[in-house]
Design a protein around this motif. Structure first.
Motif, PDB file in Angstrom:
ATOM      1  N   UNK A   1       0.702  -1.230  -0.198  1.00 59.76           N
ATOM      2  CA  UNK A   1       0.045  -0.068   0.012  1.00 59.76           C
ATOM      3  C   UNK A   1       0.802   1.252   0.084  1.00 59.76           C
ATOM      4  N   UNK A   2       0.251   2.375  -0.413  1.00 53.95           N
ATOM      5  CA  UNK A   2       1.162   3.568  -0.419  1.00 53.95           C
ATOM      6  C   UNK A   2       0.135   4.827   0.331  1.00 53.95           C
ATOM      7  N   UNK A   3       0.985   5.688   0.850  1.00 53.38           N
ATOM      8  CA  UNK A   3       0.256   6.910   1.398  1.00 53.38           C
ATOM      9  C   UNK A   3       1.038   7.966   1.042  1.00 53.38           C
ATOM     10  N   UNK A   4       0.503   9.078   0.121  1.00 56.81           N
ATOM     11  CA  UNK A   4       0.954  10.217  -0.105  1.00 56.81           C
ATOM     12  C   UNK A   4       0.504  11.390   0.869  1.00 56.81           C
ATOM     13  N   UNK A   5       1.259  12.347   0.980  1.00 60.35           N
ATOM     14  CA  UNK A   5       1.000  13.585   2.024  1.00 60.35           C
ATOM     15  C   UNK A   5      -0.277  13.970   1.684  1.00 60.35           C
ATOM     16  N   UNK A   6      -1.244  14.176   2.842  1.00 59.16           N
ATOM     17  CA  UNK A   6      -2.514  14.494   2.605  1.00 59.16           C
ATOM     18  C   UNK A   6      -3.676  13.713   2.301  1.00 59.16           C
ATOM     19  N   UNK A   7      -3.268  12.488   1.795  1.00 57.94           N
ATOM     20  CA  UNK A   7      -4.210  11.505   1.182  1.00 57.94           C
ATOM     21  C   UNK A   7      -4.164  10.125   1.950  1.00 57.94           C
ATOM     22  N   UNK A   8      -5.194   9.405   1.795  1.00 59.84           N
ATOM     23  CA  UNK A   8      -5.579   8.215   2.455  1.00 59.84           C
ATOM     24  C   UNK A   8      -4.525   7.154   1.910  1.00 59.84           C
ATOM     25  N   UNK A   9      -4.418   5.990   2.664  1.00 59.61           N
ATOM     26  CA  UNK A   9      -3.482   5.008   2.325  1.00 59.61           C
ATOM     27  C   UNK A   9      -4.330   4.127   1.187  1.00 59.61           C
ATOM     28  N   UNK A  10      -3.554   3.818   0.185  1.00 60.02           N
ATOM     29  CA  UNK A  10      -4.505   3.189  -0.951  1.00 60.02           C
ATOM     30  C   UNK A  10      -3.528   1.899  -1.458  1.00 60.02           C
ATOM     31  N   UNK A  11      -4.374   1.010  -1.988  1.00 56.12           N
ATOM     32  CA  UNK A  11      -3.775  -0.089  -2.345  1.00 56.12           C
ATOM     33  C   UNK A  11      -3.047  -0.193  -3.542  1.00 56.12           C
ATOM     34  N   UNK A  12      -1.929  -0.858  -3.573  1.00 57.86           N
ATOM     35  CA  UNK A  12      -1.094  -0.920  -4.941  1.00 57.86           C
ATOM     36  C   UNK A  12      -1.041  -2.189  -5.378  1.00 57.86           C
ATOM     37  N   UNK A  13      -0.686  -3.295  -4.672  1.00 55.52           N
ATOM     38  CA  UNK A  13      -0.582  -4.689  -5.237  1.00 55.52           C
ATOM     39  C   UNK A  13      -0.685  -5.693  -3.956  1.00 55.52           C
ATOM     40  N   UNK A  14      -1.061  -6.939  -4.573  1.00 57.87           N
ATOM     41  CA  UNK A  14      -1.235  -7.965  -3.464  1.00 57.87           C
ATOM     42  C   UNK A  14      -0.738  -9.331  -4.155  1.00 57.87           C
ATOM     43  N   UNK A  15      -0.474 -10.137  -3.331  1.00 56.97           N
ATOM     44  CA  UNK A  15       0.048 -11.617  -3.971  1.00 56.97           C
ATOM     45  C   UNK A  15      -0.239 -12.538  -3.128  1.00 56.97           C
ATOM     46  N   UNK A  16      -0.935 -13.852  -3.626  1.00 58.78           N
ATOM     47  CA  UNK A  16      -1.361 -14.951  -2.650  1.00 58.78           C
ATOM     48  C   UNK A  16      -0.414 -15.579  -2.094  1.00 58.78           C
ATOM     49  N   UNK A  17      -0.434 -16.462  -1.216  1.00 54.78           N
ATOM     50  CA  UNK A  17       0.518 -17.181  -0.327  1.00 54.78           C
ATOM     51  C   UNK A  17       1.287 -17.821  -1.369  1.00 54.78           C
ATOM     52  N   UNK A  18       0.944 -18.508  -2.268  1.00 51.79           N
ATOM     53  CA  UNK A  18       2.005 -19.231  -3.321  1.00 51.79           C
ATOM     54  C   UNK A  18       2.598 -18.489  -4.135  1.00 51.79           C
ATOM     55  N   UNK A  19       1.941 -17.304  -4.355  1.00 51.81           N
ATOM     56  CA  UNK A  19       2.471 -16.454  -5.462  1.00 51.81           C
ATOM     57  C   UNK A  19       1.702 -16.708  -6.828  1.00 51.81           C
TER      58      UNK A  19
END
Length: 124
Positions: free
Chosen positions: A37-55
């Motif tokens: 996830x990422x959070x820029x100044x003054x903004x909410x934390x947002x989703x970037x990428x995700x990966x399952x347990x196995x890839x």
């Protein structure tokens, strides 16, 4: 319990690349889905990428699809985020997160453990 430590952030020019790493401790890493996830100044934390347990499954936000790649090495208890073609709007603090479930989700409330964050700054 899972402890997460991010590394690899820094300053890069637009169009450049960086690779973030997230080292995890705890025996549940290999059965946990992981997210960035990422959070820029003054903004909410947002989703970037995700990966399952196995890839085997990955999921990206539209803003990074085709530029960023998430991967994991369960033998090293580490998840990575390769960031290419960086833009100034990618500037943010990037957080690694763990979800002790096998399935992928973009919802930050579904993640139980968080790292301290790594600053990524992209100059124009």
């Amino acid at each position: 319990q899972v402890q997460l430590v991010e590394s690899g952030g820094g300053l890069v020019q637009a169009g450049g690349s960086l690779r973030l790493s997230c080292a995890a401790s705890g025996r549940t890493f290999s059965t946990s889905a992981m997210g960035w996830f990422r959070q820029a100044p003054g903004k909410e934390r947002e989703f970037v990428a995700a990966i399952s347990w196995s890839g085997g499954s990955t999921y990206y936000s539209d803003s990074v699809k085709g530029r960023f790649t998430i991967s994991r090495d369960n033998a090293k208890n580490t998840v990575y985020l390769q960031m290419n073609s960086l833009k100034p709007e990618d500037t943010a603090v990037y957080y690694c997160a763990a979800r002790p479930r096998r399935t992928v989700t973009p919802t930050k409330g579904d993640y139980e453990y968080w790292g301290q964050g790594a600053q990524v700054t992209v100059s124009s």
